[in-house]
Design an enzyme around this catalytic site. Structure first.
Site, PDB file in Angstrom:
ATOM      1  N   ASP A 342       0.566  -1.095   0.033  1.00 30.54           N
ATOM      2  CA  ASP A 342       0.313   0.170  -0.398  1.00 30.54           C
ATOM      3  C   ASP A 342       0.296   1.611  -0.025  1.00 30.54           C
ATOM      4  O   ASP A 342       0.499   2.378   0.258  1.00 30.54           O
ATOM      5  CB  ASP A 342      -1.191   0.391   1.121  1.00 30.54           C
ATOM      6  CG  ASP A 342      -1.565  -0.962   0.858  1.00 30.54           C
ATOM      7  OD1 ASP A 342      -2.304  -1.939   0.498  1.00 30.54           O
ATOM      8  OD2 ASP A 342      -1.457  -1.752   2.580  1.00 30.54           O
ATOM      9  N   SER A 367       2.156   6.379   0.886  1.00 29.38           N
ATOM     10  CA  SER A 367       1.710   6.414   1.517  1.00 29.38           C
ATOM     11  C   SER A 367      -0.008   6.191   1.052  1.00 29.38           C
ATOM     12  O   SER A 367      -1.110   7.415   0.578  1.00 29.38           O
ATOM     13  CB  SER A 367       2.011   6.842   2.931  1.00 29.38           C
ATOM     14  OG  SER A 367       1.000   6.118   3.696  1.00 29.38           O
ATOM     15  N   ARG A 368      -0.338   4.582   0.298  1.00 31.28           N
ATOM     16  CA  ARG A 368      -0.962   5.058  -0.153  1.00 31.28           C
ATOM     17  C   ARG A 368      -3.041   5.074   0.715  1.00 31.28           C
ATOM     18  O   ARG A 368      -4.195   4.893   0.319  1.00 31.28           O
ATOM     19  CB  ARG A 368      -1.921   4.246  -1.198  1.00 31.28           C
ATOM     20  CG  ARG A 368      -0.404   4.157  -2.248  1.00 31.28           C
ATOM     21  CD  ARG A 368      -1.247   2.475  -3.459  1.00 31.28           C
ATOM     22  NE  ARG A 368      -0.509   2.892  -4.002  1.00 31.28           N
ATOM     23  CZ  ARG A 368       1.279   2.320  -4.382  1.00 31.28           C
ATOM     24  NH1 ARG A 368       0.914   1.330  -3.880  1.00 31.28           N
ATOM     25  NH2 ARG A 368       2.574   2.041  -5.289  1.00 31.28           N
ATOM     26  N   VAL A 369      -2.698   5.062   1.567  1.00 28.89           N
ATOM     27  CA  VAL A 369      -3.965   4.756   2.898  1.00 28.89           C
ATOM     28  C   VAL A 369      -3.219   5.729   4.056  1.00 28.89           C
ATOM     29  O   VAL A 369      -4.479   6.410   4.677  1.00 28.89           O
ATOM     30  CB  VAL A 369      -3.629   3.210   3.271  1.00 28.89           C
ATOM     31  CG1 VAL A 369      -4.208   2.893   4.518  1.00 28.89           C
ATOM     32  CG2 VAL A 369      -4.200   2.386   2.569  1.00 28.89           C
TER      33      VAL A 369
END
Length: 505
Positions: A342, A367-369
């Site tokens: 992620d 950071s995708r989350v």
């Protein structure tokens, strides 16, 4: 002729007796014979009904895991020392899959992937056993990631924040500080009710011993489990280590607790699997890795998640580490893992050589989350932080071509130098998130513009004290409050007055 008929009749009677009085199930044993042995794998003939990933037993109690089911023989991965095993030895089925004992008693212990203690503190009382290969939780059992997992590292918590249940890859060239970031994160979980599992794959024992001593020194071993598959262990142990560590983490997650697991590192794990696959004569693919190399890592990392309350409510956060060569992010294993995780934290050797630690490349890291989990007050300032720092990096490159710079450019460069200095941090010294917010507020709003670069670190310590003294400010931040202008200006004025008083600028 009559004699032959009589013999056949007696033979038929014997068969009828055998059928009429069958042997008990526990008296039956299926036994095979070793026909070949080579650096961690064995070829066995005779186990015609054995199942894939079943455990089998070799002489001396050494266990093996069935991995190849060929028409004429079975390929087995050995999970222990194989020096005494030779061709012709008997192999017995156990009718079990590879599993690991799980228990709260493992906290503070050093174990191998089979759950055996390595720290000479005696046996561990196991509550139950879990198979090392388990299905990832289904989508309907998963909850959104909303709680932050603070690393204590300013460059990460500000720009690439991590949430509980996230999978954030740490990658970079050799000796750029990848393990240090993981250890800092474990140290920062003291008194935060987060259980940590450090899974060492294929490392030298001297390196693991050093990590254990660091965790002891900073009082972080009591909430940590260390699983070791050393460089001198069979490749089979290195292969099963991350799966076993994940099963141990799932035991705590399913009981409603938060778990952080570090895989150090999956490069060595992939190489172990490649070695085993080539010895088992599986067809090689790109860079001699087998075709399912992507699958072995995806099925591992898919097990990290945040569960809904009715399924336990715990979380399993993964920090896999991968090694790049010559800054090549597009190599086979790094691209596989970047696509699975992620987000990634990229450590640049160029930044490292400039003396900036940790050497996080803010432009490449993402950071995708975790941004959704960040404290609202922190989220208010991170946009400005990224913009100011990226402008500074561009101007720094172009300023080398010109002797004369206008006043605005000089101000931007000076502020950028102070942001870079603020992003630096000594290892094994995590900083509380509220202190981080106070430091970046001061830097971005020009309070530290008059402070010499060599006094920035001292200024940060003063700001940290102000934050801890201001209970109302800390409570607002921790309760996910946002900063209005009055609160922000009041805090900045307090910082400016204290810095003038103590540093005399």
């Amino acid at each position: 002729m009559p004699m032959l008929k009589e013999q056949l009749s007696l033979f038929d009677e014997a068969i009828e007796l055998t059928v009429a009085e069958p042997l008990e199930a526990h008296d039956l044993e299926e036994i095979g014979t070793v026909i070949a042995l080579d650096r961690g794998i064995a070829m066995v003939r005779g186990l015609s009904a054995v199942k894939n990933q079943e455990l089998v037993q070799f002489p001396g109690g050494v266990m093996g895991m069935v991995y190849n089911l060929d028409p004429h023989y079975v390929g087995i991965i050995l999970l222990g020392g194989f020096e005494h095993i030779k061709a012709g030895d008997c192999v017995k089925r156990t009718f079990m899959v590879a599993d690991i004992p799980v228990s709260d008693s493992f906290l503070g212990r050093v174990i191998n992937p089979l759950g055996n203690p390595l720290d000479e503190k005696g046996p561990v009382d196991a509550q139950r056993r879990l198979p090392i290969e388990r299905e990832a939780p289904p989508i309907m059992h998963r909850a959104p990631i909303h709680d932050p997992l603070q690393t204590g590292i300013k460059a990460i918590d500000s720009v690439v924040p991590i949430g509980k249940g996230q999978r954030e890859l740490i990658l970079g060239d050799r000796q750029t500080g990848k393990t240090t970031i993981a250890i800092d994160t474990i140290i920062n979980q003291r008194d935060k009710n987060v259980i940590c599992i450090y899974c060492s794959i294929g490392q030298q024992i001297s390196s693991v011993t050093k990590i254990i001593e660091i965790l002891k020194r900073y009082n972080a071993l009591k909430h940590t489990i260390i699983m070791v598959a050393g460089a001198e262990d069979p490749p089979g142990l290195a292969y099963i280590a991350p799966y076993a560590a994940t099963s141990l983490g799932e035991f705590f997650m399913e009981s409603g607790r938060d778990v952080l697991i570090v895989y150090d590192d999956l490069t060595k794990h992939a190489r172990s699997y490649r070695e085993l696959s080539l010895l088992l004569e599986r067809p090689p693919g790109r860079e001699a890795y087998p075709g399912d190399i992507f699958y072995i890592h995806s099925r591992l990392l898919e097990r990290s998640t945040h569960l809904k309350e009715k399924y336990g409510g715990g979380s399993l956060t993964a920090l896999p580490i991968i090694e790049t060569q010559a800054e090549n992010l597009s190599a086979y294993i790094p691209t596989n893992l970047i696509s699975i995780t992620d987000g990634q934290i990229y450590l640049s050797p160029k930044i490292f050589q400039m003396g900036n630690f940790p050497a996080v490349n803010i432009g490449t890291s993402v950071s995708r989350v975790g941004g959704k989990t960040q404290l609202p007050a922190y989220r208010q300032i991170t946009g400005m932080l990224k913009l100011s720092y990226s402008q500074f990096e561009e101007l720094e490159i172009f300023s080398g071509f010109s002797a004369k710079l206008d006043e605005d450019t000089l101000k931007t460069l000076e502020k950028g130098k102070r942001i870079r200095k603020a992003l630096n941090q000594p290892k094994y010294s995590p900083i509380d998130v509220t202190e981080q917010i106070g430091i970046f507020l001061a830097v971005l709003n020009g309070v530290l513009d008059s402070v010499d670069l060599d006094k920035i670190e001292e200024s940060e310590q003063i700001i940290g004290k102000i934050v801890w003294e201001n209970e109302a400010f800390r409570t607002l931040l921790m309760n996910r409050g946002t900063l209005d202008n009055d609160t922000k200006n009041g805090f900045l004025q307090m910082v400016e007055d204290r810095l003038k008083k103590e540093l005399g600028f």
